[in-house]
Scaffold this motif. Structure first.
Motif, PDB file in Angstrom:
ATOM      1  N   ALA A   1       0.798  -1.233  -0.087  1.00  0.00           N
ATOM      2  CA  ALA A   1      -0.024  -0.032  -0.031  1.00  0.00           C
ATOM      3  C   ALA A   1       0.957   1.165  -0.070  1.00  0.00           C
ATOM      4  CB  ALA A   1      -1.092  -0.033   1.290  1.00  0.00           C
ATOM      5  N   ALA A   2       2.052   1.217   0.776  1.00  0.00           N
ATOM      6  CA  ALA A   2       3.042   2.338   0.883  1.00  0.00           C
ATOM      7  C   ALA A   2       3.388   2.550  -0.628  1.00  0.00           C
ATOM      8  CB  ALA A   2       3.814   2.092   1.845  1.00  0.00           C
ATOM      9  N   LYS A   3       3.594   1.569  -1.290  1.00  0.00           N
ATOM     10  CA  LYS A   3       4.440   1.692  -2.768  1.00  0.00           C
ATOM     11  C   LYS A   3       3.434   2.275  -3.700  1.00  0.00           C
ATOM     12  CE  LYS A   3       8.117  -1.911  -2.431  1.00  0.00           C
ATOM     13  NZ  LYS A   3       8.237  -3.310  -2.862  1.00  0.00           N
ATOM     14  N   ALA A   4       1.899   1.875  -3.505  1.00  0.00           N
ATOM     15  CA  ALA A   4       0.889   2.354  -4.525  1.00  0.00           C
ATOM     16  C   ALA A   4       0.942   3.805  -4.237  1.00  0.00           C
ATOM     17  CB  ALA A   4      -0.088   1.523  -4.114  1.00  0.00           C
ATOM     18  N   ALA A   5       1.017   4.147  -3.093  1.00  0.00           N
ATOM     19  CA  ALA A   5       1.094   5.757  -2.990  1.00  0.00           C
ATOM     20  C   ALA A   5       2.045   6.395  -4.139  1.00  0.00           C
ATOM     21  CB  ALA A   5       1.506   6.047  -1.700  1.00  0.00           C
TER      22      ALA A   5
ATOM     23  N   ARG B   1       7.604  12.631   2.133  1.00  0.00           N
ATOM     24  CA  ARG B   1       6.716  11.840   3.076  1.00  0.00           C
ATOM     25  C   ARG B   1       6.411  10.468   2.598  1.00  0.00           C
ATOM     26  NH1 ARG B   1       1.069  11.130   2.881  1.00  0.00           N
ATOM     27  NH2 ARG B   1       0.911  12.336   0.958  1.00  0.00           N
ATOM     28  N   LEU B   2       6.327  10.114   1.353  1.00  0.00           N
ATOM     29  CA  LEU B   2       5.719   8.819   0.875  1.00  0.00           C
ATOM     30  C   LEU B   2       6.944   7.917   1.104  1.00  0.00           C
ATOM     31  CD1 LEU B   2       4.287   9.693  -2.418  1.00  0.00           C
ATOM     32  CD2 LEU B   2       3.053   9.187  -0.177  1.00  0.00           C
ATOM     33  N   ARG B   3       8.166   8.325   0.804  1.00  0.00           N
ATOM     34  CA  ARG B   3       9.365   7.533   1.156  1.00  0.00           C
ATOM     35  C   ARG B   3       9.805   7.162   2.622  1.00  0.00           C
ATOM     36  NH1 ARG B   3      13.467  10.770  -2.735  1.00  0.00           N
ATOM     37  NH2 ARG B   3      12.898   9.867  -4.531  1.00  0.00           N
ATOM     38  N   ALA B   4       9.294   8.114   3.528  1.00  0.00           N
ATOM     39  CA  ALA B   4       9.239   7.824   4.993  1.00  0.00           C
ATOM     40  C   ALA B   4       8.180   7.022   5.237  1.00  0.00           C
ATOM     41  CB  ALA B   4       8.975   9.227   5.533  1.00  0.00           C
ATOM     42  N   GLN B   5       7.066   7.045   4.680  1.00  0.00           N
ATOM     43  CA  GLN B   5       6.008   5.925   5.188  1.00  0.00           C
ATOM     44  C   GLN B   5       6.601   4.430   4.564  1.00  0.00           C
ATOM     45  OE1 GLN B   5       2.459   7.558   3.103  1.00  0.00           O
ATOM     46  NE2 GLN B   5       2.087   8.692   4.956  1.00  0.00           N
TER      47      GLN B   5
ATOM     48  N   THR C   1      -4.499  12.735 -10.099  1.00  0.00           N
ATOM     49  CA  THR C   1      -3.737  13.278  -8.992  1.00  0.00           C
ATOM     50  C   THR C   1      -2.474  12.443  -9.163  1.00  0.00           C
ATOM     51  OG1 THR C   1      -4.629  12.014  -7.384  1.00  0.00           O
ATOM     52  CG2 THR C   1      -5.567  14.086  -7.314  1.00  0.00           C
ATOM     53  N   MET C   2      -1.139  13.169  -9.048  1.00  0.00           N
ATOM     54  CA  MET C   2      -0.023  12.827  -9.151  1.00  0.00           C
ATOM     55  C   MET C   2       0.765  13.188  -7.963  1.00  0.00           C
ATOM     56  SD  MET C   2       2.343  12.413 -12.378  1.00  0.00           S
ATOM     57  CE  MET C   2       3.667  11.194 -12.386  1.00  0.00           C
ATOM     58  N   PRO C   3       1.288  12.364  -7.083  1.00  0.00           N
ATOM     59  CA  PRO C   3       2.300  12.772  -6.094  1.00  0.00           C
ATOM     60  C   PRO C   3       3.395  13.319  -6.369  1.00  0.00           C
ATOM     61  CG  PRO C   3       2.209  10.370  -6.064  1.00  0.00           C
ATOM     62  CD  PRO C   3       1.289  10.888  -7.067  1.00  0.00           C
ATOM     63  N   ILE C   4       3.487  14.644  -6.468  1.00  0.00           N
ATOM     64  CA  ILE C   4       4.666  15.294  -6.909  1.00  0.00           C
ATOM     65  C   ILE C   4       5.497  15.971  -5.842  1.00  0.00           C
ATOM     66  CG2 ILE C   4       5.779  17.094  -8.547  1.00  0.00           C
ATOM     67  CD1 ILE C   4       3.487  16.486 -10.477  1.00  0.00           C
ATOM     68  N   TYR C   5       4.869  16.773  -5.292  1.00  0.00           N
ATOM     69  CA  TYR C   5       5.460  17.545  -4.051  1.00  0.00           C
ATOM     70  C   TYR C   5       4.832  17.041  -2.815  1.00  0.00           C
ATOM     71  CZ  TYR C   5       6.499  20.569  -7.918  1.00  0.00           C
ATOM     72  OH  TYR C   5       6.790  21.063  -8.985  1.00  0.00           O
TER      73      TYR C   5
END
Length: 146
Positions: A54-58, A118-122, A110-114
């Motif tokens: 799930a964290a990778k899917a983010a 946070r995503l890497r830490a999760q 939506t695309m997680p750019i900025y």
């Protein structure tokens, strides 16, 4: 004589009811497969694996589609004058019916750019949680075997 009968009865009874124990290695393997705490810790490791996925899917973009449809019919009495500018019916105009319908369609991409890392830490947190669950499972296994 009575003592000999008792001993003979005990020997015959023990031979007839002799139980066969499985070898120690088989018993330990059975313990590792069926112990409820080990089953629970294995489920925790599997759950941690799912949280990592799930964290990778983010990291991937998301597409959301939505649609709305509505229909409404209103019968109302108008307080406006009719075509002859007469109010009629004690100050009320003719009854009017209105049909309202609404349709909405939308898409959101939506695309997680900025995300400020946070995503890497999760993802790192979930990976460490899985490592902890694996270590807990291994220590529990060792405790049961010793």
């Amino acid at each position: 004589m009575k003592f000999k009968k008792t001993v003979l009865t005990l020997l015959i009874g023990s031979v007839c009811t002799m139980s066969h124990a499985a070898p120690l290695q088989e018993e330990l393997q059975h313990l590792l497969k069926t112990h409820p705490l080990l089953k629970a810790s294995k489920k925790q490791v599997l759950s941690a694996d799912e949280r990592i996925l799930a964290a990778k899917a983010a990291f991937y973009p998301k597409l959301t589609l939505s649609a709305t449809y509505g229909n409404e019919e209103i019968d109302s009495t108008s307080f406006l004058p009719d075509a002859n500018f007469a109010l009629g019916k004690a100050g009320r105009g003719a009854t009017q019916t209105s049909n309202l319908s609404a349709k909405k369609y939308g898409a959101t991409f939506t695309m997680p750019i900025y995300q400020g890392l946070r995503l890497r830490a999760q993802l790192q947190t979930q990976t460490l949680d899985k490592d902890l669950a694996s270590l807990d499972e291994a220590s529990l296994e060792q405790a049961l075997l010793l």
